[in-house]
Design an enzyme around this catalytic site. Structure first.
Site, PDB file in Angstrom:
ATOM      1  N   THR A  30       0.860  -1.180   0.000  1.00  0.00           N
ATOM      2  CA  THR A  30       0.000   0.000   0.000  1.00  0.00           C
ATOM      3  C   THR A  30       0.885   1.214   0.000  1.00  0.00           C
ATOM      4  O   THR A  30       1.721   1.393   0.889  1.00  0.00           O
ATOM      5  CB  THR A  30      -0.959   0.079   1.207  1.00  0.00           C
ATOM      6  OG1 THR A  30      -1.118   1.463   1.552  1.00  0.00           O
ATOM      7  CG2 THR A  30      -0.406  -0.620   2.426  1.00  0.00           C
ATOM      8  N   ILE A  31       0.730   2.027  -0.993  1.00  0.00           N
ATOM      9  CA  ILE A  31       1.562   3.217  -1.097  1.00  0.00           C
ATOM     10  C   ILE A  31       1.233   4.186   0.036  1.00  0.00           C
ATOM     11  O   ILE A  31       2.064   5.009   0.434  1.00  0.00           O
ATOM     12  CB  ILE A  31       1.388   3.859  -2.492  1.00  0.00           C
ATOM     13  CG1 ILE A  31       2.624   4.675  -2.823  1.00  0.00           C
ATOM     14  CG2 ILE A  31       0.120   4.694  -2.577  1.00  0.00           C
ATOM     15  CD1 ILE A  31       2.837   4.860  -4.275  1.00  0.00           C
ATOM     16  N   ASP A  32       0.040   4.041   0.600  1.00  0.00           N
ATOM     17  CA  ASP A  32      -0.405   4.946   1.665  1.00  0.00           C
ATOM     18  C   ASP A  32       0.157   4.585   3.039  1.00  0.00           C
ATOM     19  O   ASP A  32      -0.014   5.341   3.993  1.00  0.00           O
ATOM     20  CB  ASP A  32      -1.932   4.948   1.739  1.00  0.00           C
ATOM     21  CG  ASP A  32      -2.566   5.615   0.536  1.00  0.00           C
ATOM     22  OD1 ASP A  32      -1.867   6.384  -0.140  1.00  0.00           O
ATOM     23  OD2 ASP A  32      -3.746   5.363   0.266  1.00  0.00           O
ATOM     24  N   ARG A  44       3.200   7.661  -7.630  1.00  0.00           N
ATOM     25  CA  ARG A  44       3.215   6.205  -7.503  1.00  0.00           C
ATOM     26  C   ARG A  44       3.925   5.494  -8.648  1.00  0.00           C
ATOM     27  O   ARG A  44       3.962   4.259  -8.674  1.00  0.00           O
ATOM     28  CB  ARG A  44       1.812   5.668  -7.312  1.00  0.00           C
ATOM     29  CG  ARG A  44       0.894   5.761  -8.516  1.00  0.00           C
ATOM     30  CD  ARG A  44      -0.511   5.292  -8.128  1.00  0.00           C
ATOM     31  NE  ARG A  44      -0.479   4.110  -7.307  1.00  0.00           N
ATOM     32  CZ  ARG A  44      -1.281   3.886  -6.255  1.00  0.00           C
ATOM     33  NH1 ARG A  44      -2.187   4.782  -5.936  1.00  0.00           N
ATOM     34  NH2 ARG A  44      -1.185   2.798  -5.562  1.00  0.00           N
ATOM     35  N   GLY A  87      -3.524   9.932  -0.167  1.00  0.00           N
ATOM     36  CA  GLY A  87      -3.915   9.569   1.194  1.00  0.00           C
ATOM     37  C   GLY A  87      -5.401   9.804   1.396  1.00  0.00           C
ATOM     38  O   GLY A  87      -5.790  10.863   1.853  1.00  0.00           O
ATOM     39  N   ARG A  88      -6.208   8.801   1.063  1.00  0.00           N
ATOM     40  CA  ARG A  88      -7.645   8.971   1.191  1.00  0.00           C
ATOM     41  C   ARG A  88      -8.114   8.801   2.624  1.00  0.00           C
ATOM     42  O   ARG A  88      -8.956   9.534   3.107  1.00  0.00           O
ATOM     43  CB  ARG A  88      -8.370   7.940   0.326  1.00  0.00           C
ATOM     44  CG  ARG A  88      -8.913   8.625  -0.904  1.00  0.00           C
ATOM     45  CD  ARG A  88      -9.423   7.642  -1.895  1.00  0.00           C
ATOM     46  NE  ARG A  88      -8.719   7.938  -3.139  1.00  0.00           N
ATOM     47  CZ  ARG A  88      -9.268   7.831  -4.327  1.00  0.00           C
ATOM     48  NH1 ARG A  88     -10.492   7.387  -4.457  1.00  0.00           N
ATOM     49  NH2 ARG A  88      -8.584   8.148  -5.379  1.00  0.00           N
ATOM     50  N   ARG A  95      -2.061  29.051  -4.981  1.00  0.00           N
ATOM     51  CA  ARG A  95      -2.077  28.127  -6.109  1.00  0.00           C
ATOM     52  C   ARG A  95      -2.054  26.709  -5.554  1.00  0.00           C
ATOM     53  O   ARG A  95      -1.332  26.439  -4.592  1.00  0.00           O
ATOM     54  CB  ARG A  95      -0.833  28.293  -6.988  1.00  0.00           C
ATOM     55  CG  ARG A  95      -0.762  29.591  -7.720  1.00  0.00           C
ATOM     56  CD  ARG A  95      -1.689  29.593  -8.929  1.00  0.00           C
ATOM     57  NE  ARG A  95      -1.572  30.851  -9.644  1.00  0.00           N
ATOM     58  CZ  ARG A  95      -2.216  31.967  -9.308  1.00  0.00           C
ATOM     59  NH1 ARG A  95      -3.013  31.988  -8.257  1.00  0.00           N
ATOM     60  NH2 ARG A  95      -2.071  33.049 -10.032  1.00  0.00           N
ATOM     61  N   VAL A 153       1.978  10.891 -10.349  1.00  0.00           N
ATOM     62  CA  VAL A 153       3.435  10.969 -10.389  1.00  0.00           C
ATOM     63  C   VAL A 153       4.032  10.338  -9.128  1.00  0.00           C
ATOM     64  O   VAL A 153       5.122   9.783  -9.147  1.00  0.00           O
ATOM     65  CB  VAL A 153       3.888  12.438 -10.535  1.00  0.00           C
ATOM     66  CG1 VAL A 153       5.389  12.572 -10.424  1.00  0.00           C
ATOM     67  CG2 VAL A 153       3.405  12.993 -11.861  1.00  0.00           C
TER      68      VAL A 153
END
Lengths: 341, 341, 341, 341
Positions: C125-127, C274, C170-171, C265, C272
């Site tokens: 999991t990348i998170d 992941r 990051g949900r 902004r 990008v």
């Protein structure tokens, strides 16, 4: 001799390298003194200055942005703007000005020059769309950042059999899209100079899937679709009044998803492209621009701007800076088309 | 039409980008077939070939090195070398050859061309010392790697009040040293074109310490000290017969340590400079070289080589490739000297 | 022994490193044979296989994505899904399965394991929101990419006296935001675990401007504002039904602009984060996960998953993988708050 | 409360992040004042101080090196060293000291602590060879730099069918070699903990050539060959009295060339590994070390040092810091051996 320096317009990697070179050579070779004007033309307009000498430019070469700050202030749109600038230059004992900036900043410089302000210009546009010079600093950094992003997106696209759309900077000229698209192995490159045929984009993308290789579409923020080839609706373009939100990248991704039945994702690189440490090329170019600009001051060659031609730095009239936008030519675009589909 | 492709000499980031562009355009625009020759001129000499088509060039754009392999084989120094090459080209049905390489590889190409072999050349030298073109691919990558190393060494030098000597590539020409030294904010840059005065180097280094800022000395591997200014001994130069060991970087560090009483450390960047993924600039240049080389084949314009002039790709006679070494001029070196000391 | 390997869920830098380690050790130490299943559980479900051996894993260590492809297919939601998987495993002579994936993929693995399929899991999991392991691979790469982007945005923020809002992945958990925000020197970090008080965010940002230093706001895509502290409207959230468009980053930027009178902004880093080559840490972790997973297969220790504890790789029941989400604790968030404002 | 801060020993990416975190939290949470001592223990010894507050730590997070300077000064080897330190601490009104450093620096801290100086330690070793903590900051940066170099060398090795030997840091412990070798896909990894059998190295290298894939040998600077397996001569080791010159990397390359008949080249990464901007992991770890160190000061928990255990920062007695060197275990080395040959 006392020389003022200012930076105007959007920031760009390499601005600090120019400032450093101007000051280092000015002090050590010509014995000049310097005054920094803050935030572009607002500095001389409102007399906001800062110290500028060898100690201030120590260690700034690798740093993005500008130690002088920037703004888009235009003294010609402000009452008595020009008079106030002249007064403040005089009050600071400034004999000459080095103005580093893009179309707007140098446009002001050009007009001031015609009103007897002694200015030398250094061209700056991250978009590389200035006709008078082969390249501008900042562009190489932006292209490298975009290329690295495209490199990264390839593996995601392939792992998920997905279309990745990358929106890069370039409102009027497609140089960043063209160079990063070529360097990153894009499937299609869409640029402002050439309204794109959405039907053809769909075709390219589908042909890429047939070879079992996932497509990357690089699109400049200013690219526009040809009428009749798409179902994009302009009112979807911008939910909040900001230009970048729900921009062309998202529109293209949405349309590709609809028409190919494949997942598509858009990435908008945005400000990451213009910040941070400059590449070696941009440091080299910016440093040489700075060296030659102060040399022009020393030669009394005002109303001029430095430019790159081949590997030489030359001087051209400031009026050349804003004369015409350098666009991607059909020939250069045709080179890239070999790799489409 | 059947076209052979080979890469010779030292490897260089961008070789694969050239190969890919040659094949992509050759196949899709002209319908050519391709043969890969392995390991430079050894391939056609010993008839070592490999398949070369769209599938073989997939995904190679960002990869360093060359999928065709390389060598320094010179068929003119081998008995019947030329005859064997001609025979093998004929046996493989090869009508034309694209030779990608440096002085030696293109020197062979030139002579073969005079013996009626149909060759188009693509110049390659990481040292950028080829007179016929503004830049060669690989150079920008090397300069960026060296610049990043210099950036890193600054903080060590400052934390330890230490002299850091960085030895970069460049046996005959100081381009990498000049560009990386400028971009990295070096204290002194030493290049082969100008024998250096060790007394002056000591002076520069000491003046940097007086401003409380630690010195970085960038030295090209081919730089040499002026007689009478140093106590370096040539027999210390190389303990094992290798050129890189105990090279000029170590000698300079040792001498600086002796004469300034400050610690000095040398870092020899070596092969790291020539490997790995090319920068966006090098991918762009290499891709365009490839596109224009196969166009020259299509035009029957043999005995020619592609070159960069400004932002244009032009064709020049192959004989120009090896005619003269492009050296750092006194004017360009003087630009950098502003920052010494 | 014949071992099947599959990768499921969103791609993540390090997947290829796991596959390589599993195969290298399986072949050279235990003499196993391997079968690759394509696109997650779709592979064994629809019997889509590919060769998998030493030659297939050559050179994949530094490459992002997964050579096996990925999908979100869930066999438990498909008629006879489990039976078909069992049949296809048998048809391929597969004795054991290494399943590399996140909550969903390992959830399937857990249930299959209870139905007597011999599975070993590798968490992905990348998170980094998996309770059973200190870190998951891919996370370090994502954090480094986000940190580098923040580094770049600092200079733009300062040059333009502008607020930069960076939306990161990051949900449900704010790990990427927390680590990249800490590493990048963010002014405020907003995470899903803690609904944010927009009034306070405005305060932090304004206090940063008073010290003449421009603010960077890092916001996880799943962060939500506290009611009554903002005027963000949820219907502005998403113009096209995509989640990333007009997301929380843009909303925060818009509100900050309104309330501080300064330009703001937003940059949405998106995919990008992941893709592309893994960091050394992720390659090391993924490689070790792979080595220990195949060792578990060899030990007949099925229904287990590998995990990092300190510097050790341990085995934990697969059921632990999905048991609970690892969230940022109030203590860790408090550490970061020291740097707010 | 007035707190002194110093950094000692070799520089390391992350030192500035520690200093910043100590000061930021100390000022904003506890209202402490700070004094910077220059150049390690030389600072309090010779009373060389500098201002240290929020303005001094602005913007230093991403910068390598240490703003406080460093040295290897040991007050216990200097007459009245301890007395002078105590006097100078008193003269500056310093109540407590945060000492950031490696074995030597913390060894001094330990002894001073026993002599009633109030010290909290922060461990620093780029070699990661400290038993009391899972990782030290700087290590991850070094490993990433070495891994990137190995990535680059792969393509050169393959293009030229050449052996590349990469010498990395690690005099007593092989952690950098192990991690970078694993992450970079090395053919063999040689570490100080295990005298290497040159015959086996030759075998590994030759087996790699048989699979048509070129070998990368990663060797720690402190690795030594087993007697009787090599013809390396120790007098070739060092031509100039410097340790890094003609080191083990060059010796291994030379011997491999002799025995395999293939070209071999050595690259000595040297100081590039320890300079420049820290990775996100190192910034995170260093920042947390700093936060917890000042918390220990606040708790009056002197004679302690911060350490990483899993994802927690804990406190351990300073005496643990220097108790024993953490070496690569046979088990961890065996993991890597799977990939040899």
């Amino acid at each position: 001799m006392r020389v003022g320096v200012l930076t105007g317009g959007g920031d760009c990697p390499g601005l600090n390298a120019v400032i450093r070179a101007v000051v280092r050579k000015g002090v050590s070779e010509y014995g000049y003194e310097f005054v920094g004007f803050r935030d572009g033309w607002r500095g001389p307009l409102e007399n906001i200055t800062c110290e500028l000498g060898i100690p201030q430019v120590r260690g700034i070469l690798p740093r993005g942005g500008t130690i002088l700050g920037s703004s888009r202030t235009n003294p010609f749109k402000i009452e008595n703007g020009v008079e106030r600038i002249k007064e403040n230059l005089a009050a600071n004992g400034v004999d000459a000005l080095v103005a580093i900036g893009g179309e707007d900043t140098l446009g002001v410089a050009t007009k001031l020059s015609e009103l007897d302000v002694k200015v030398v210009g250094v061209p700056k546009t991250i978009d590389n769309d200035l006709g008078a010079t082969d390249f501008t600093f900042g562009f190489d950094t932006a292209v490298n950042i975009a290329t690295e992003a495209i490199d990264r997106l390839h593996t995601t696209a392939e792992s998920h059999h997905r279309i990745m759309v990358v929106e890069v900077m370039g409102r009027h000229a497609g140089w960043i899209a063209l160079h990063a698209g070529l360097a990153g192995g894009a499937n299609v490159i869409l640029i402002p100079e050439r309204p794109f045929d959405m039907d053809k984009v769909v075709e390219y993308v589908e042909s890429r899937f047939r070879t079992n290789y996932s497509p990357i579409v690089v699109v400049a923020e200013g690219a526009v679709p040809k009428e009749g080839t798409h179902s994009l609706q302009s009112d979807e373009r911008d939910a909040f009044g900001h230009v970048r939100l729900g921009g062309i990248g998202d529109m293209v991704a949405k349309e590709l998803e609809k028409r190919t039945g494949k997942e598509a994702r858009a990435v908008v690189l945005g400000h990451v492209q213009r910040g941070g440490t400059p590449t070696a090329f941009d440091r080299w170019l910016a440093t040489r621009f700075g060296l030659h600009a102060i040399e022009a001051v020393h030669d009394g060659d005002f109303g001029m701007m430095v430019a790159l031609r081949g590997t030489d730095i030359v001087r051209v009239p400031l009026t050349d800076a804003t004369k015409e936008l350098k666009l991607v030519t059909p020939e250069l675009y045709a080179e890239a088309e070999v790799f489409f589909g």
